[in-house]
Design a protein around this motif. Structure first.
Motif, PDB file in Angstrom:
ATOM      1  N   GLU A 153       0.831  -1.212   0.000  1.00 27.36           N
ATOM      2  CA  GLU A 153       0.000   0.000   0.000  1.00 27.36           C
ATOM      3  C   GLU A 153       0.863   1.258   0.000  1.00 27.36           C
ATOM      4  O   GLU A 153       0.544   2.239  -0.696  1.00 27.36           O
ATOM      5  N   GLN A 154       1.947   1.237   0.754  1.00 27.87           N
ATOM      6  CA  GLN A 154       2.857   2.385   0.756  1.00 27.87           C
ATOM      7  C   GLN A 154       3.468   2.590  -0.631  1.00 27.87           C
ATOM      8  O   GLN A 154       3.568   3.730  -1.099  1.00 27.87           O
ATOM      9  N   ASN A 155       3.867   1.507  -1.271  1.00 34.05           N
ATOM     10  CA  ASN A 155       4.456   1.602  -2.610  1.00 34.05           C
ATOM     11  C   ASN A 155       3.457   2.144  -3.624  1.00 34.05           C
ATOM     12  O   ASN A 155       3.836   2.889  -4.543  1.00 34.05           O
ATOM     13  N   ASN A 173       3.482   3.735  -7.418  1.00 31.34           N
ATOM     14  CA  ASN A 173       2.763   2.861  -8.352  1.00 31.34           C
ATOM     15  C   ASN A 173       1.484   3.484  -8.885  1.00 31.34           C
ATOM     16  O   ASN A 173       1.128   3.301 -10.064  1.00 31.34           O
ATOM     17  N   ASN A 174       0.774   4.233  -8.037  1.00 34.86           N
ATOM     18  CA  ASN A 174      -0.472   4.849  -8.489  1.00 34.86           C
ATOM     19  C   ASN A 174      -0.220   5.947  -9.519  1.00 34.86           C
ATOM     20  O   ASN A 174      -1.006   6.110 -10.463  1.00 34.86           O
ATOM     21  N   ALA A 175       0.856   6.687  -9.355  1.00 40.16           N
ATOM     22  CA  ALA A 175       1.206   7.716 -10.333  1.00 40.16           C
ATOM     23  C   ALA A 175       1.579   7.069 -11.671  1.00 40.16           C
ATOM     24  O   ALA A 175       1.190   7.564 -12.743  1.00 40.16           O
ATOM     25  N   ILE A 176       2.315   5.972 -11.607  1.00 38.82           N
ATOM     26  CA  ILE A 176       2.693   5.260 -12.827  1.00 38.82           C
ATOM     27  C   ILE A 176       1.446   4.767 -13.559  1.00 38.82           C
ATOM     28  O   ILE A 176       1.338   4.896 -14.782  1.00 38.82           O
ATOM     29  N   LYS A 177       0.497   4.245 -12.794  1.00 37.31           N
ATOM     30  CA  LYS A 177      -0.740   3.742 -13.388  1.00 37.31           C
ATOM     31  C   LYS A 177      -1.602   4.869 -13.936  1.00 37.31           C
ATOM     32  O   LYS A 177      -2.091   4.800 -15.084  1.00 37.31           O
ATOM     33  N   PHE A 178      -1.785   5.915 -13.130  1.00 38.45           N
ATOM     34  CA  PHE A 178      -2.692   7.001 -13.543  1.00 38.45           C
ATOM     35  C   PHE A 178      -2.175   7.715 -14.786  1.00 38.45           C
ATOM     36  O   PHE A 178      -2.922   7.957 -15.731  1.00 38.45           O
TER      37      PHE A 178
END
Length: 275
Positions: A260-262, A267-272
């Motif tokens: 969750e921290q990652n 990871n969320n920025a990479i996905k978004f």
């Protein structure tokens, strides 16, 4: 990989950057990739998304040129006049610019509380999905009602709210902002940036304890799959330094799982943004 989802570059010009007021004199100077690269080295940051700080096509081209010269700039959020009659032709110009990920308008500066719902703006937004562009929502809390209606109109468009919608932390206002953020978060195509928070508190006397309820609310409603870490460098420098901004987030999420921290830290920025 740690990605800073929100930072800026500029060559300071008093007229162009008139929003940098007398309380922000610390950032009345140039901030360029060479400055940030050193900051990132000291803080263990792997890359970033550069976001517009001037509403001109020249700003978008400026950021794209910096991204072409610096590998750590993974993506650019530029500006285009989404209200223009020839908006599709304007978007066509950027075909092939792989580091251009999306666009932003400084809606917080618009006197019309319902700016986001105006027909010419909506027409421009309606074209972004076709070109696979994201849209960053920069607003104040009094614009959250219009934002809720706005995001519901485009269920397949990727949206992210900048700076947790800039709640009035300095004044201690919470409930109205929280209620609307909770409703917006029910729209699963909307993400939120943990960024620009310390500058919504008192520049000189803010504390993590004062800010954590606001961070807690967005964590509760957006979850760990739709929150993005961002520094808002160099604007953050008026109320602290890069390390303090990063620590505010990492300390806050320290009790979450490593996965969750990652997600939040990169990871969320990479996905978004499809970095």
């Amino acid at each position: 990989m740690i990605i800073d989802s929100h930072q800026h570059f500029w060559k300071y010009e008093p007229v162009k950057h008139a929003w940098i007021d007398d309380a922000m004199t610390a950032i009345r100077k140039d901030f360029m990739p060479s400055d940030l690269k050193q900051v990132y080295k000291e803080n263990g940051i792997d890359g970033c998304v550069a976001v517009e700080a001037d509403q001109t096509p020249a700003e978008t081209n400026f950021l794209l040129s910096l991204a072409a010269e610096n590998d750590f700039i993974k993506g650019v959020v530029g500006w285009v006049d989404l209200r223009a009659n020839d908006i599709e032709a304007k978007l066509e110009v950027y075909t092939g610019k792989e580091k251009l990920k999306g666009f932003r308008h400084v809606v917080q500066g618009e006197p019309d509380h319902n700016f986001l719902l105006r027909s010419n703006f909506l027409r421009g937004i309606s074209l972004l999905e076709k070109y696979h562009y994201t849209y960053d929502i920069l607003i104040f809390p009094h614009q959250l009602g219009a934002t809720l209606e706005f995001v519901k109109k485009f269920p397949n468009q990727r949206f992210v709210i900048d700076h947790i919608a800039k709640p009035y932390i300095k004044d201690g206002f919470f409930d109205g902002w929280a209620t609307l953020m909770q409703e917006i978060a029910k729209q699963e195509h909307v993400y939120c940036k943990l960024s620009g928070i310390i500058t919504e508190a008192d520049y000189k006397s803010w504390t993590a304890e004062q800010i954590q309820p606001y961070m807690g609310l967005v964590l509760d409603v957006f979850g760990t799959d739709r929150l993005l870490y961002g520094s808002d460098w160099p604007v953050c420098l008026v109320a602290g330094n890069y390390s303090k901004v990063k620590e505010l987030t990492t300390n806050f999420i320290s009790k979450l799982s490593t996965h969750e921290q990652n997600n939040i830290m990169g990871n969320n920025a990479i996905k978004f943004y499809n970095l």
